[in-house]
Design a protein around this motif. Structure first.
Motif, PDB file in Angstrom:
ATOM      1  N   GLY A   1     -20.174  29.667  80.163  1.00  0.00           N
ATOM      2  CA  GLY A   1     -18.453  29.793  80.320  1.00  0.00           C
ATOM      3  C   GLY A   1     -17.954  30.239  81.734  1.00  0.00           C
ATOM      4  O   GLY A   1     -16.691  30.195  81.965  1.00  0.00           O
TER       5      GLY A   1
ATOM      6  N   PHE B   1     -12.796  29.837  79.878  1.00  0.00           N
ATOM      7  CA  PHE B   1     -13.604  29.870  78.764  1.00  0.00           C
ATOM      8  C   PHE B   1     -13.230  30.025  77.502  1.00  0.00           C
ATOM      9  O   PHE B   1     -13.812  29.833  76.327  1.00  0.00           O
ATOM     10  N   MET B   2     -11.874  30.698  77.547  1.00  0.00           N
ATOM     11  CA  MET B   2     -11.196  30.838  76.008  1.00  0.00           C
ATOM     12  C   MET B   2     -10.925  29.479  75.614  1.00  0.00           C
ATOM     13  O   MET B   2     -10.353  29.380  74.414  1.00  0.00           O
ATOM     14  N   TYR B   3     -11.005  28.288  76.387  1.00  0.00           N
ATOM     15  CA  TYR B   3     -10.702  27.044  75.775  1.00  0.00           C
ATOM     16  C   TYR B   3     -11.987  26.019  75.402  1.00  0.00           C
ATOM     17  O   TYR B   3     -11.890  24.979  75.467  1.00  0.00           O
ATOM     18  N   MET B   4     -13.103  26.894  75.311  1.00  0.00           N
ATOM     19  CA  MET B   4     -14.474  26.209  75.185  1.00  0.00           C
ATOM     20  C   MET B   4     -14.428  25.428  74.010  1.00  0.00           C
ATOM     21  O   MET B   4     -14.989  24.232  74.119  1.00  0.00           O
TER      22      MET B   4
ATOM     23  N   LEU C   1     -21.526  34.479  78.952  1.00  0.00           N
ATOM     24  CA  LEU C   1     -20.240  34.776  79.538  1.00  0.00           C
ATOM     25  C   LEU C   1     -20.573  35.977  80.704  1.00  0.00           C
ATOM     26  O   LEU C   1     -21.079  37.138  80.360  1.00  0.00           O
TER      27      LEU C   1
ATOM     28  N   SER D   1      -8.254  36.492  77.503  1.00  0.00           N
ATOM     29  CA  SER D   1      -9.173  35.578  77.552  1.00  0.00           C
ATOM     30  C   SER D   1     -10.591  35.968  76.841  1.00  0.00           C
ATOM     31  O   SER D   1     -10.904  35.219  75.869  1.00  0.00           O
TER      32      SER D   1
ATOM     33  N   ALA E   1     -11.952  34.417  73.311  1.00  0.00           N
ATOM     34  CA  ALA E   1     -13.183  33.701  73.768  1.00  0.00           C
ATOM     35  C   ALA E   1     -14.341  34.107  72.712  1.00  0.00           C
ATOM     36  O   ALA E   1     -15.180  33.598  72.293  1.00  0.00           O
TER      37      ALA E   1
ATOM     38  N   LYS F   1     -14.484  32.718  69.521  1.00  0.00           N
ATOM     39  CA  LYS F   1     -14.465  31.379  69.406  1.00  0.00           C
ATOM     40  C   LYS F   1     -16.055  30.906  69.837  1.00  0.00           C
ATOM     41  O   LYS F   1     -16.580  30.027  69.385  1.00  0.00           O
ATOM     42  N   ALA F   2     -16.755  31.733  70.616  1.00  0.00           N
ATOM     43  CA  ALA F   2     -18.116  31.339  71.054  1.00  0.00           C
ATOM     44  C   ALA F   2     -18.718  31.654  69.912  1.00  0.00           C
ATOM     45  O   ALA F   2     -19.776  30.850  69.810  1.00  0.00           O
TER      46      ALA F   2
END
Length: 306
Positions: A28, A77-80, A97, A215, A219, A222-223
């Motif tokens: 990320g 990377f928060m939109y991965m 990350l 962020s 993230a 989500k990750a």
């Protein structure tokens, strides 16, 4: 200037991810592609998605990953999850990350991250949006003090904020050294012996400009959700605010039953979703510290999804 960045805890990161040649991975924070290249080189039928929001990093990573099973994508990377969904990927086997600012960003004066070099007061990783100069020249005393306290844990936040507002009434604050001098003159002499007096405020401004903690908070969840069974999420932090957030989120993922202790049986039905790869966080060896002093504050935490 060439994008040069020494990947901290390189061997430890590669080991933590337990890379399998036919699986899918995400870096990320591609940066100079040090970790990314190490991951991609271990893949056969697998694939790596290398993400970064810095245009300079994107250009460098694209060049260095050429010919490897990898794709470089410009994004935060928060939109991965959205990026991977667009790629038709619903689950991955490892995510890295590597937080904070890269050596390239620090050493490239015009990026405005360093208080050691004369440069425009910028600090934007993506090169767009609100800059550090915008914040310093437009925020109130209270708003500036809150940033320095919340993101820099600076003891003299209010006095520094007052000095900034007073100075900008005469001359706009537009350079890194100009701001660093104002900060240095605002703290007592004894505080100047504990590292550079501008260090904490510059960190705080960088975090605020780039929305780093917000962020990261988004993230992490989500990750972890994106991981397949036995997938690993590894995160390198560089200051206590980041590390505390990662530590608490990992603890949450590893926690099972939350029923009161006096309940005879579990009624909540919660079971741990993850387990720590290492009981204690990993830090740099003495050898790495000697070779790369910037690794001294790096902390690696990894969690495996159950």
């Amino acid at each position: 200037m060439e994008f040069v960045h020494k990947s901290v805890l390189y061997d430890e990161v590669i080991e933590s991810l337990n890379i399998r040649p036919n699986c899918i991975y995400v870096d990320g924070t591609a940066g100079g592609a040090g970790h990314s290249k190490g991951i991609a080189e271990k893949l056969d039928k697998g694939f790596l998605y290398a993400l970064d929001r810095d245009p300079d990093a994107i250009a460098t990573a694209t060049k260095r990953l050429e010919g490897l099973p990898a794709k470089v994508i410009k994004t935060n990377f928060m939109y991965m999850d959205e990026v991977l969904n667009d790629e038709g990927i619903s689950g991955v086997d490892g995510i890295l990350l590597d937080l904070g600012v890269s050596s390239f960003q620090l050493d490239t004066a015009e990026r405005g991250f360093s208080y050691h070099k004369e440069a425009p007061l910028d600090m934007r990783m993506s090169k767009d949006g609100t800059s550090a100069s915008d914040i310093v020249n437009n925020y109130s005393v209270g708003e500036l003090a809150e940033i320095f306290t919340k993101y820099g844990e600076e003891k003299f936040s209010y006095k520094i904020a007052q000095s900034i507002v007073r100075e900008r009434e005469t001359t706009p604050i537009t350079t890194t050294t100009q701001l660093a001098e104002i900060i240095a003159s605002s703290v007592p002499a004894f505080a100047r012996r504990d590292g550079h007096p501008a260090r904490k405020c510059f960190q705080a401004l960088r975090i605020a400009v780039n929305g780093e903690l917000e962020s990261l908070e988004t993230a992490i969840g989500k990750a972890f959700d994106l991981l397949n069974k036995d997938g690993v999420l590894s995160i390198i932090t560089f200051h206590s605010l980041e590390d505390r957030m990662v530590k608490l989120k990992f603890k949450e993922f590893c926690t099972g039953c939350t029923c009161p202790s006096d309940f005879p049986i579990c009624v909540c039905g919660k079971t741990p979703r993850g387990e720590l790869v290492n009981r204690k966080p990993i830090t740099a060896t003495q050898r790495e510290l000697d070779e790369n002093p910037r690794s001294r504050s790096a902390t690696l935490r990894s969690i495996r999804k159950l």
